[in-house]
Write an enzyme that holds these catalytic residues in place. Structure first.
Site, PDB file in Angstrom:
ATOM      1  N   HIS A 167       0.856  -1.188   0.000  1.00 36.49           N
ATOM      2  CA  HIS A 167       0.000   0.000   0.000  1.00 36.49           C
ATOM      3  C   HIS A 167       0.891   1.236   0.000  1.00 36.49           C
ATOM      4  O   HIS A 167       1.845   1.306   0.767  1.00 36.49           O
ATOM      5  CB  HIS A 167      -0.894  -0.027   1.234  1.00 36.49           C
ATOM      6  CG  HIS A 167      -2.005   0.970   1.194  1.00 36.49           C
ATOM      7  ND1 HIS A 167      -1.779   2.326   1.300  1.00 36.49           N
ATOM      8  CD2 HIS A 167      -3.338   0.824   1.056  1.00 36.49           C
ATOM      9  CE1 HIS A 167      -2.944   2.961   1.232  1.00 36.49           C
ATOM     10  NE2 HIS A 167      -3.901   2.078   1.082  1.00 36.49           N
ATOM     11  N   ARG A 222      -6.167  10.361  -0.202  1.00 40.28           N
ATOM     12  CA  ARG A 222      -5.770  10.782  -1.550  1.00 40.28           C
ATOM     13  C   ARG A 222      -7.005  10.948  -2.432  1.00 40.28           C
ATOM     14  O   ARG A 222      -7.072  11.846  -3.264  1.00 40.28           O
ATOM     15  CB  ARG A 222      -4.813   9.753  -2.165  1.00 40.28           C
ATOM     16  CG  ARG A 222      -3.373   9.938  -1.707  1.00 40.28           C
ATOM     17  CD  ARG A 222      -2.481   8.833  -2.242  1.00 40.28           C
ATOM     18  NE  ARG A 222      -2.717   7.573  -1.581  1.00 40.28           N
ATOM     19  CZ  ARG A 222      -2.829   6.402  -2.204  1.00 40.28           C
ATOM     20  NH1 ARG A 222      -2.729   6.328  -3.508  1.00 40.28           N
ATOM     21  NH2 ARG A 222      -3.052   5.300  -1.515  1.00 40.28           N
TER      22      ARG A 222
END
Lengths: 206, 529
Positions: B314, B334
């Site tokens: 990740h 994000r």
């Protein structure tokens, strides 16, 4: 690295470790086995309950071992206990949302006996106003109470501190669940389910 | 490894607004970026398997070591073991295991769920971003299907993905009826966020606590049902009947320090992933128990595995402070608009590219000296949370309370200071080969959730893991409960472990290593101590 070593007492044993570690990392670093009471290591599973007393303080706090950074002179005791839930209910048995409040008091009869001692709130390692949540639930304010328990990790410390044997974490969870069960009816989701039921979507594999 | 920019200097660069926040140029050659920087492509990390159903195929060397290892127990350990009998044994107490147990129990099956730690101790509880379901107008299950296939580099199984995306909306309904809450707009519609590498907003969520909310609800539902739950009860070996059909398992009870034989008509493996093996030396966002036990046990019984050379790192694990290294910061941040910046203050990748690309780009910045280095030697890049908050006042509190809580513990205010992030070992893309009911190539053995493979190809998108565990957990639970009225097995043995020893010896492999691993070595715990 420049890490300063410090000495902490964990479960009765003095160990010397770098100050940049959590309580669990410190136990492992010192070579002691520890599996019970270890879970996500990220503060959300409630497995690693600990008693903590900091140097020079008399007060004992309840915290999560993976989120507690060791300090010089700190005393830590791991609390491994099963967290029984002595209430059983099925959401499917709730047929009418007008009856929820009455049924709540049948499932959680102790909740109304709260003595307002504040023990549950003090014991909560994620700083939920537990007692307020229980009181809101007894007044039938399930949505509002449930919102207070958003960050509850179900560690069970609140129920061990309750003299009336209320299980506040399960009360909180009930409030959240019953709210979803009766009141979350999103039109975007329902629309899509209807479209799928009518066979409007197919997957063309390849 | 090359140097980086010291944290203090990088912070100065950040606050002076040095660097360009403009979108970086489009990566022209993604295959090259991955090959050069993604850990799946590191030299000398893959070996060829010499035994078992995937003999001759490539596999990460740390996984190969435990796939080709000797059993923890032999027949003598079973003398005097307690015996339980049930219709269905579910191994693993995360979301997939609970969904399977609930579905089977609702069909009237007697279910035992055994788990290595406590019920709910799993990667599910740590999931943050949300769960995929195409529910917005303008989105379709077909688009979900295409996004999943494309992000997995076209290596996923189309039949499995079709099942996954078509079940999506029904899975959300099922969860709501079990009492799970999702974030809604003022009119009650579910809010959605976009996953990296996808074409539409499709991830429904509960703040950045989606997994916690899901696990609380599933655990309570299992506890309130008829399933018998065995905690601190890792499975150390599977049982077979006279014809090689899976017929239960041997459990080592940590509380009683004793073996337990569970005879079952079928077994559902829901043991999760591999993060705690720290492949390639990476920190992990995974739960303490994620040691690939299920892969080992299933492989030994003859189940084929898939894509066992592909893992997800990740992009945004925490890199500072050191004690929190590897902890996840959700992709949702994000998705909401936060940028990644290198030590010079520049953006360097489209933050919503698929995860393997973003990870490779972060590793590139660090390798080429534009990363940030702390005094303790940790490296990373900035996740620009302060700008996100400035441009959307209150968004951190409204959407990401877990991030704020995390900040509080490490004395960093994400609204005032960017977070240092570095890729963290997050997910096992492959696993045990299954069909759309979770059946493996071994009769009577099902695999669901992260331990299974085939859905995500070589890269998973945010929100497909939580969807997978419920979708396939329920499918396997339903399928397995069809067998409860048949005749039971006659024989229950661990004879396959003898064949295993023979195969290992013939291949000239060491018998020193024993598996399943059960716990990472730093926990200083072995069952035969």
């Amino acid at each position: 690295m420049g890490d300063r070593d410090i000495t902490v007492n964990i479960n009765g044993k003095d160990i010397t470790v770098p100050a940049t570690m959590s309580a669990i990392q410190a136990v492992w670093h010192a070579g002691h086995p520890r599996v019970h009471g270890v879970g996500c290591l990220e503060g959300v599973c409630g497995a690693c309950k600990v008693f903590v007393r900091r140097a020079g303080r008399s007060i004992i706090t309840t915290e999560l071992g993976c989120q507690t950074m060791v300090e010089d002179g700190m005393q830590i005791i791991f609390l491994v206990f099963p967290t029984p839930n002595h209430h059983t209910y099925q959401l499917d048995d709730f047929k009418n949302s007008w009856d929820t409040q009455a049924q709540f008091h049948q499932i959680f009869p102790e909740a109304a006996h709260c003595r307002h001692c504040g023990g549950c709130t003090k014991s909560c390692p994620v700083e939920i106003d537990v007692e307020h949540g229980v009181n809101l639930a007894t007044e039938g304010k399930f949505r509002e109470a449930g919102e207070l328990f958003l960050e509850c990790v179900m560690c069970g410390l609140c129920l061990t501190s309750c003299p009336e044997e209320i299980t506040p974490n399960h009360v909180g969870l009930f409030c959240r669940r019953i709210t979803a069960y009766f009141h979350i009816r999103p039109s975007n989701l329902i629309n899509r389910l209807e479209e799928i039921r009518k066979g409007e979507y197919r997957i063309v594999e390849g | 490894m090359s140097e980086g920019i010291p944290r203090k200097m990088a912070l100065q660069n950040y606050f002076k607004g040095k660097g360009s926040r403009a979108l970086p140029p489009e990566e022209v050659d993604i295959a090259n970026l991955l090959e050069e920087y993604h850990p799946d492509y590191y030299e000398d990390t893959l070996v060829t398997l010499q035994t078992g159903p995937n003999k001759g195929e490539r596999c990460h060397k740390d996984l190969a070591a435990i796939l080709q290892a000797d059993a923890l127990i032999d027949d003598t350990d079973l003398a005097g073991a307690f015996v339980h009998e049930t219709d269905l044994l579910v191994i693993g107490g995360g979301g997939a295991g609970c969904a399977a147990a609930l579905a089977a129990a609702e069909n009237g099956a007697r279910v035992i769920l055994s788990t290595k730690l406590r019920l709910g101790d799993s990667n599910t509880v740590m999931a943050e971003g949300g769960i995929q379901a195409s529910i917005e107008s303008g989105d379709t299950p077909m688009m979900h299907y295409e996004d999943t296939l494309k992000s997995g580099h076209f290596r996923g199984e189309s039949r499995l993905i079709a099942a996954l995306v078509m079940d999506g909306p029904e899975v959300i309904r099922w969860l709501i009826q079990k009492g799970m809450q999702f974030d809604q707009n003022p009119f009650g519609d579910l809010l959605t966020r976009r996953a990296g590498g996808t074409s539409h907003d499709r991830v429904v969520y509960c703040r950045d606590y989606t997994g916690l909310e899901m696990m609380r609800v599933l655990r309570e539902a299992v506890r309130n049902g008829k399933t018998e739950v065995l905690e601190y009860s890792p499975v150390v070996e599977l049982l077979t009947n006279e014809t090689g059909h899976c017929a239960g398992a041997v459990i080592f009870s940590l509380d009683r320090a004793a073996y337990l034989l569970i005879k079952a008509r079928s077994v559902i493996m829901a043991t999760g992933g591999i993060g705690r093996l720290h492949l390639n030396g990476f920190p992990t966002s995974n739960h303490f128990g994620a040691t690939a036990d299920g892969l080992v046990l299933a492989y030994r019984l003859g189940a084929r595995l898939k894509d066992i050379d592909s893992f997800q790192y990740h992009p945004t694990g925490m890199a500072y402070p050191a004690s929190m290294a590897g902890s996840l910061i959700t992709e949702g941040v994000r998705s909401a608009g936060a940028h990644l910046l290198n030590g010079l203050g520049n953006r360097f990748i489209d933050e919503l590219k698929q995860r393997d690309c973003v990870t490779a780009a972060i590793l590139r910045e660090c390798a080429e000296g534009r990363g940030i280095v702390t005094d303790g030697g940790n490296r990373g890049v900035w996740l620009d949370t302060p700008t996100l908050e400035r441009e959307n006042p209150g968004i951190l509190e409204r959407r990401f309370p877990k991030l704020l809580q995390r900040g509080k513990i490490c004395n960093i205010d994400p609204a005032g200071e960017p977070m240092l992030v570095y890729p963290t070992l997050h997910y096992q893309n492959g696993g045990v080969e299954i069909d759309e009911n979770g059946s493996t190539t071994v009769p009577g053995l099902y695999a669901v959730g992260e331990v299974s493979g085939g859905i995500h190809g070589r890269n998973r998108i945010m929100g497909n893991a939580l969807l997978e565990i419920i979708c396939f957990g329920r499918r396997a639970g339903n399928k397995a409960s069809e067998t409860i009225h048949g005749r039971g097995h006659k024989k229950f043995t661990i004879e396959h472990t003898k064949n295993l020893s023979r195969e290992l010896t013939n291949a000239g492999l060491s018998m020193e290593i024993k598996s399943p691993t059960l716990f990472p070595d730093y926990a200083n715990f072995g069952i035969k101590q």
